[in-house]
Design a protein around this motif. Structure first.
Motif, PDB file in Angstrom:
ATOM      1  N   LEU A 551       4.872  -3.688  17.738  1.00 33.08           N
ATOM      2  CA  LEU A 551       4.182  -4.794  18.391  1.00 33.08           C
ATOM      3  C   LEU A 551       4.018  -6.010  17.493  1.00 33.08           C
ATOM      4  O   LEU A 551       3.586  -7.070  17.954  1.00 33.08           O
ATOM      5  N   ARG A 552       4.368  -5.906  16.228  1.00 31.97           N
ATOM      6  CA  ARG A 552       4.301  -7.049  15.307  1.00 31.97           C
ATOM      7  C   ARG A 552       5.560  -7.912  15.363  1.00 31.97           C
ATOM      8  O   ARG A 552       5.612  -8.964  14.711  1.00 31.97           O
ATOM      9  N   LEU A 553       6.576  -7.506  16.114  1.00 33.05           N
ATOM     10  CA  LEU A 553       7.849  -8.226  16.124  1.00 33.05           C
ATOM     11  C   LEU A 553       7.672  -9.712  16.423  1.00 33.05           C
ATOM     12  O   LEU A 553       8.206 -10.566  15.711  1.00 33.05           O
ATOM     13  N   GLY A 554       6.928 -10.036  17.468  1.00 32.14           N
ATOM     14  CA  GLY A 554       6.765 -11.431  17.867  1.00 32.14           C
ATOM     15  C   GLY A 554       6.137 -12.280  16.785  1.00 32.14           C
ATOM     16  O   GLY A 554       6.582 -13.400  16.516  1.00 32.14           O
ATOM     17  N   GLU A 555       5.089 -11.763  16.128  1.00 35.55           N
ATOM     18  CA  GLU A 555       4.420 -12.567  15.102  1.00 35.55           C
ATOM     19  C   GLU A 555       5.303 -12.763  13.876  1.00 35.55           C
ATOM     20  O   GLU A 555       5.236 -13.810  13.217  1.00 35.55           O
ATOM     21  N   VAL A 556       6.151 -11.783  13.571  1.00 35.98           N
ATOM     22  CA  VAL A 556       7.070 -11.927  12.433  1.00 35.98           C
ATOM     23  C   VAL A 556       8.123 -12.985  12.750  1.00 35.98           C
ATOM     24  O   VAL A 556       8.449 -13.828  11.901  1.00 35.98           O
ATOM     25  N   GLU A 558       7.801 -15.490  14.776  1.00 35.86           N
ATOM     26  CA  GLU A 558       7.122 -16.791  14.719  1.00 35.86           C
ATOM     27  C   GLU A 558       6.948 -17.252  13.277  1.00 35.86           C
ATOM     28  O   GLU A 558       7.084 -18.440  12.960  1.00 35.86           O
ATOM     29  N   LEU A 559       6.668 -16.321  12.373  1.00 35.92           N
ATOM     30  CA  LEU A 559       6.484 -16.662  10.966  1.00 35.92           C
ATOM     31  C   LEU A 559       7.801 -17.110  10.333  1.00 35.92           C
ATOM     32  O   LEU A 559       7.825 -18.058   9.540  1.00 35.92           O
ATOM     33  N   VAL A 560       8.895 -16.444  10.703  1.00 35.54           N
ATOM     34  CA  VAL A 560      10.216 -16.856  10.198  1.00 35.54           C
ATOM     35  C   VAL A 560      10.525 -18.284  10.645  1.00 35.54           C
ATOM     36  O   VAL A 560      11.029 -19.098   9.869  1.00 35.54           O
ATOM     37  N   ALA A 561      10.212 -18.595  11.901  1.00 30.24           N
ATOM     38  CA  ALA A 561      10.465 -19.937  12.424  1.00 30.24           C
ATOM     39  C   ALA A 561       9.638 -20.985  11.694  1.00 30.24           C
ATOM     40  O   ALA A 561      10.083 -22.122  11.498  1.00 30.24           O
ATOM     41  N   LYS A 562       8.443 -20.602  11.276  1.00 30.37           N
ATOM     42  CA  LYS A 562       7.563 -21.531  10.568  1.00 30.37           C
ATOM     43  C   LYS A 562       7.972 -21.694   9.112  1.00 30.37           C
ATOM     44  O   LYS A 562       8.093 -22.807   8.604  1.00 30.37           O
ATOM     45  N   GLU A 563       8.200 -20.581   8.432  1.00 26.20           N
ATOM     46  CA  GLU A 563       8.484 -20.602   6.997  1.00 26.20           C
ATOM     47  C   GLU A 563       9.974 -20.767   6.690  1.00 26.20           C
ATOM     48  O   GLU A 563      10.343 -21.034   5.550  1.00 26.20           O
ATOM     49  N   LEU A 564      10.832 -20.577   7.686  1.00 25.93           N
ATOM     50  CA  LEU A 564      12.295 -20.662   7.514  1.00 25.93           C
ATOM     51  C   LEU A 564      12.788 -19.664   6.470  1.00 25.93           C
ATOM     52  O   LEU A 564      13.658 -19.964   5.646  1.00 25.93           O
ATOM     53  N   LYS A 565      12.236 -18.453   6.547  1.00 23.18           N
ATOM     54  CA  LYS A 565      12.578 -17.415   5.573  1.00 23.18           C
ATOM     55  C   LYS A 565      12.981 -16.125   6.293  1.00 23.18           C
ATOM     56  O   LYS A 565      12.122 -15.310   6.658  1.00 23.18           O
ATOM     57  N   PRO A 566      14.287 -15.913   6.490  1.00 21.96           N
ATOM     58  CA  PRO A 566      14.750 -14.710   7.188  1.00 21.96           C
ATOM     59  C   PRO A 566      14.393 -13.408   6.490  1.00 21.96           C
ATOM     60  O   PRO A 566      14.379 -12.354   7.127  1.00 21.96           O
ATOM     61  N   HIS A 567      14.097 -13.457   5.188  1.00 21.34           N
ATOM     62  CA  HIS A 567      13.781 -12.199   4.492  1.00 21.34           C
ATOM     63  C   HIS A 567      12.522 -11.554   5.058  1.00 21.34           C
ATOM     64  O   HIS A 567      12.344 -10.335   4.949  1.00 21.34           O
ATOM     65  N   LEU A 568      11.660 -12.342   5.695  1.00 23.66           N
ATOM     66  CA  LEU A 568      10.460 -11.773   6.312  1.00 23.66           C
ATOM     67  C   LEU A 568      10.831 -10.846   7.469  1.00 23.66           C
ATOM     68  O   LEU A 568      10.197  -9.810   7.676  1.00 23.66           O
ATOM     69  N   LEU A 569      11.869 -11.211   8.208  1.00 26.29           N
ATOM     70  CA  LEU A 569      12.359 -10.355   9.291  1.00 26.29           C
ATOM     71  C   LEU A 569      13.042  -9.122   8.710  1.00 26.29           C
ATOM     72  O   LEU A 569      12.901  -8.019   9.249  1.00 26.29           O
ATOM     73  N   CYS A 570      13.777  -9.290   7.610  1.00 22.81           N
ATOM     74  CA  CYS A 570      14.424  -8.139   6.953  1.00 22.81           C
ATOM     75  C   CYS A 570      13.369  -7.136   6.491  1.00 22.81           C
ATOM     76  O   CYS A 570      13.526  -5.917   6.688  1.00 22.81           O
ATOM     77  N   THR A 571      12.306  -7.637   5.880  1.00 25.08           N
ATOM     78  CA  THR A 571      11.228  -6.755   5.421  1.00 25.08           C
ATOM     79  C   THR A 571      10.610  -6.012   6.592  1.00 25.08           C
ATOM     80  O   THR A 571      10.338  -4.804   6.518  1.00 25.08           O
ATOM     81  N   TYR A 572      10.395  -6.729   7.699  1.00 25.23           N
ATOM     82  CA  TYR A 572       9.839  -6.096   8.898  1.00 25.23           C
ATOM     83  C   TYR A 572      10.753  -4.960   9.381  1.00 25.23           C
ATOM     84  O   TYR A 572      10.275  -3.863   9.716  1.00 25.23           O
ATOM     85  N   LEU A 573      12.055  -5.209   9.434  1.00 29.03           N
ATOM     86  CA  LEU A 573      12.994  -4.199   9.927  1.00 29.03           C
ATOM     87  C   LEU A 573      13.059  -2.993   8.995  1.00 29.03           C
ATOM     88  O   LEU A 573      13.158  -1.847   9.453  1.00 29.03           O
ATOM     89  N   TYR A 574      13.000  -3.245   7.697  1.00 28.84           N
ATOM     90  CA  TYR A 574      13.013  -2.137   6.745  1.00 28.84           C
ATOM     91  C   TYR A 574      11.761  -1.279   6.922  1.00 28.84           C
ATOM     92  O   TYR A 574      11.832  -0.042   6.921  1.00 28.84           O
ATOM     93  N   GLU A 575      10.615  -1.931   7.102  1.00 28.22           N
ATOM     94  CA  GLU A 575       9.379  -1.190   7.328  1.00 28.22           C
ATOM     95  C   GLU A 575       9.419  -0.449   8.666  1.00 28.22           C
ATOM     96  O   GLU A 575       8.896   0.666   8.789  1.00 28.22           O
ATOM     97  N   LEU A 576      10.054  -1.073   9.664  1.00 28.92           N
ATOM     98  CA  LEU A 576      10.212  -0.405  10.962  1.00 28.92           C
ATOM     99  C   LEU A 576      11.045   0.863  10.803  1.00 28.92           C
ATOM    100  O   LEU A 576      10.694   1.931  11.325  1.00 28.92           O
ATOM    101  N   ALA A 577      12.164   0.751  10.059  1.00 28.06           N
ATOM    102  CA  ALA A 577      13.023   1.913   9.829  1.00 28.06           C
ATOM    103  C   ALA A 577      12.280   2.988   9.051  1.00 28.06           C
ATOM    104  O   ALA A 577      12.404   4.190   9.342  1.00 28.06           O
ATOM    105  N   SER A 578      11.484   2.579   8.074  1.00 33.70           N
ATOM    106  CA  SER A 578      10.725   3.542   7.266  1.00 33.70           C
ATOM    107  C   SER A 578       9.671   4.248   8.111  1.00 33.70           C
ATOM    108  O   SER A 578       9.474   5.468   7.997  1.00 33.70           O
ATOM    109  N   LYS A 579       8.984   3.495   8.962  1.00 40.02           N
ATOM    110  CA  LYS A 579       7.959   4.104   9.818  1.00 40.02           C
ATOM    111  C   LYS A 579       8.601   5.031  10.852  1.00 40.02           C
ATOM    112  O   LYS A 579       8.023   6.062  11.210  1.00 40.02           O
TER     113      LYS A 579
END
Length: 626
Positions: A551-556, A558-579
């Motif tokens: 459920l955090r996908l949308g906020e992540v 939005e944060l990438v769009a604001k900060e222009l940093k795709p690594h934030l999405l990569c970190t989210y996906l890695y944590e998703l895979a780990s969970k």
């Protein structure tokens, strides 16, 4: 649906207003300690002084937090709120509410990524290849970071204009065309024949020959005054629109385009020929840009040149016209900004380019602001710089001979190395399927190794790390996605309609078509529907942890769009895979009895779809089998 972050932001903002009768940022984020809650407001720290000044009574942050908490209306979203430390307000999400939310998005996780209420027109300037030269590793970061940012902004509902600002104009083309004239008696005839013969005549090697001619022309230009003069005359003819010179230039551009579009196709980025607006396009506006800046008193004459002293008279200026009347990169960039605002109606312009160009873009942006083009800053000019790709020696990544690494050669090697890894992992796969997986893994590994790092950092290029099936890598994420698909196969339940299938002729054909058609690639996601029609019930701590993260996908995003940093999405996906891995190891799926089995299959399904959304936004393929 609103993100959890947005819902808490609204609830806490209302509580602050109700408690103190003024508006303030509720400072919502993830809890620093999961033991106390899931989300946290840090607003009380900053509000204590304001409340003290307003009431005339000294108030500490914890007292402020208590008053906010007393006014807080969260409804069914939370089961508990508590205050930790000096005044951190923590909130624990309700498992019942979480189950309802996950079930809402189970059919289509895209619903978890809300569209913006006020879409903007956003120009993303990236890649910026040079004509008559092959793409090298220096183009990789700009190309894939820019494409990921453009994908994210599009997903949020913005009107995104991709722009490839080609280096396709200037003195170098006078040099190159003049060099070709000395090599071939009938240049235009030869170039036409080359195009018609596909390069078979005259032993033409295409772009690699053009690069050699370019290097040779540079030597001649530097050492031979006569050649230098002839080259300048050729530039004059080109700028004046001489038909033969212009046609020679167009053929050189077309030859280069064949190269970089092929590389874009391999990389799976969305750039194509329709996104090109190079220096040649803006050439028609340069004189007017200089005149406008002079008339506004922003640009002045200095040592025969025209310059803008944005940093004061003692600092290096932005030169927009040389003493010989020629223009520079800054002039073209200014013309592009003015055009993008006036003609393309941009609200936001983003540049993904090397961090060494920071001063250049700073001067260009401030000049555009002073000229009034950004309407007092209403149009946002943003520079998203990136660091350098380094070799194992810590120096800029190059070949053993010290040459620049050609991007096409790097990508070819990535696929070769991935093919060896895939062959070792799964030797029984059909050869054609193995090639397709090797492409997805090899290219995905190179892209993810770059995108997963904060773009502002340098990073060391290491084949073994990026191709590893362990850690924060593309192969690990792709493996987890494939593992989920194998769960569906083992359950003897077909995945949702449109969800990646089990392989076979039909699936392989569709995938081959997707690979060959990457130029027009869209974000393809599984269609709505859940295997087994199971309703998701969250009982295990591992199920709850996975659902919260989904459920955090949308906020992540939005944060990438604001900060222009795709690594934030990569970190989210890695944590998703780990969970998911934690869930899979602790919560049997196919071995469970109904209705637990269907519930967990449905949770697997929404996890896979969420991962597919994220990987697609990064431009990384996700095969069903590895």
């Amino acid at each position: 649906m609103q993100t959890i972050l947005a819902q808490f932001h609204a609830a806490f903002a209302a509580a602050i207003k109700d408690a103190f009768d003024f508006d303030a940022d509720p400072a919502i984020g993830l809890s620093q300690n999961a033991q106390f809650g899931d989300y946290q407001s840090n607003a009380a720290m900053g509000l204590a002084k304001l409340v003290t000044e307003k009431t005339g009574q000294k108030t500490n942050p914890r007292q402020v937090a208590e008053q906010i908490r007393a006014k807080l209306q969260l409804g069914e979203i939370a089961t508990e709120t508590n205050i930790a430390g000096p005044g951190f307000i923590n909130v624990k999400l309700s498992p019942t509410w979480l189950s309802a939310q996950v079930n809402t998005i189970a059919g289509d996780p895209q619903f978890a990524v809300p569209k913006v209420s006020k879409p903007q027109t956003v120009v993303v300037d990236y890649s910026g290849v040079n004509i008559a030269k092959e793409m090298h590793v220096g183009h990789l970061r700009s190309t894939i970071i820019g494409d990921a940012i453009a994908n994210v902004l599009e997903r949020l509902g913005h009107n995104v204009i991709r722009r490839n600002h080609l280096g396709d104009w200037g003195t170098q083309f006078g040099m190159l065309i003049n060099e070709l004239l000395t090599r071939f008696d009938d240049l235009l005839g030869k170039l036409r024949a080359i195009r018609e013969s596909g390069g078979s005549e005259f032993k033409w090697k295409g772009l690699s020959d053009l690069e050699e001619f370019y290097r040779s022309s540079k030597r001649n230009f530097d050492e031979n005054p006569e050649f230098q003069n002839e080259s300048r005359q050729t530039v004059v003819r080109l700028q004046a629109g001489d038909p033969d010179t212009l046609e020679a230039w167009k053929i050189i551009v077309a030859e280069t385009r064949l190269h970089y579009l092929t590389v874009y196709l391999t990389l799976g980025v969305k750039l194509n020929a329709t996104h090109e607006k190079g220096e040649s396009f803006y050439n028609q506006f340069l004189a007017d840009v200089v005149d406008e800046l002079k008339s506004k008193g922003i640009a002045i004459k200095s040592d025969g040149a025209v310059a803008v002293f944005v940093d004061g008279p003692e600092k290096s200026p932005l030169i927009i016209q040389k003493s010989d009347g020629g223009y520079l990169y800054g002039t073209t960039d200014l013309a592009a900004i003015r055009y993008r605002i006036n003609e393309e109606h941009a609200d936001r312009i983003i540049y993904t380019h090397d961090s060494r160009q920071a001063q250049h873009f700073s001067q260009v942006f401030r000049t555009a602001d002073k000229a009034g083009w950004t309407h007092d800053g209403q149009v946002k000019l943003e520079y998203a710089p990136f660091g350098t790709m380094l070799g194992e020696d810590g120096k800029p990544f190059k070949t053993r001979s010290g040459d620049v690494v050609k991007l096409k050669e790097l990508l070819d090697e990535a696929e070769e190395r991935a093919a060896a890894v895939v062959r070792e992992k799964n030797p029984n796969l059909p050869e054609e399927q193995r090639k397709e997986i090797a492409h997805a893994v090899g290219i995905g590994s190179v892209k993810y190794a770059d995108l997963s790092k904060d773009r502002t950092s340098d990073y060391v290029f290491n084949w073994d790390k990026m191709l590893s099936f362990e850690g924060n890598t593309a192969p690990y994420l792709q493996y987890v996605y494939a593992r989920i698909q194998s769960i569906f196969r083992k359950s003897r339940l077909a995945p949702s309609p449109g969800t990646p299938g089990e392989g076979g002729d039909e699936d392989s054909s569709a995938r081959s078509e997707n690979v060959s058609g990457l130029r027009d690639r869209t974000l393809t996601l599984p269609s709505p529907g859940v295997p087994g029609e199971g309703k998701i019930n969250l009982e295990s701590p591992h199920e709850l942890a996975l659902a919260k993260h989904i459920l955090r996908l949308g906020e992540v995003i939005e944060l990438v769009a604001k900060e222009l940093k795709p690594h934030l999405l990569c970190t989210y996906l890695y944590e998703l895979a780990s969970k998911f891995s934690g869930f899979y190891e602790n919560c049997p799926v196919n071995q469970s009895e109904e209705p637990v089995k269907s519930s967990r299959l449905a949770l697997c399904d929404v996890t896979a779809k969420t991962m597919a959304i994220g990987l697609d936004l990064l431009g990384i393929e996700h095969p069903d089998q590895m």
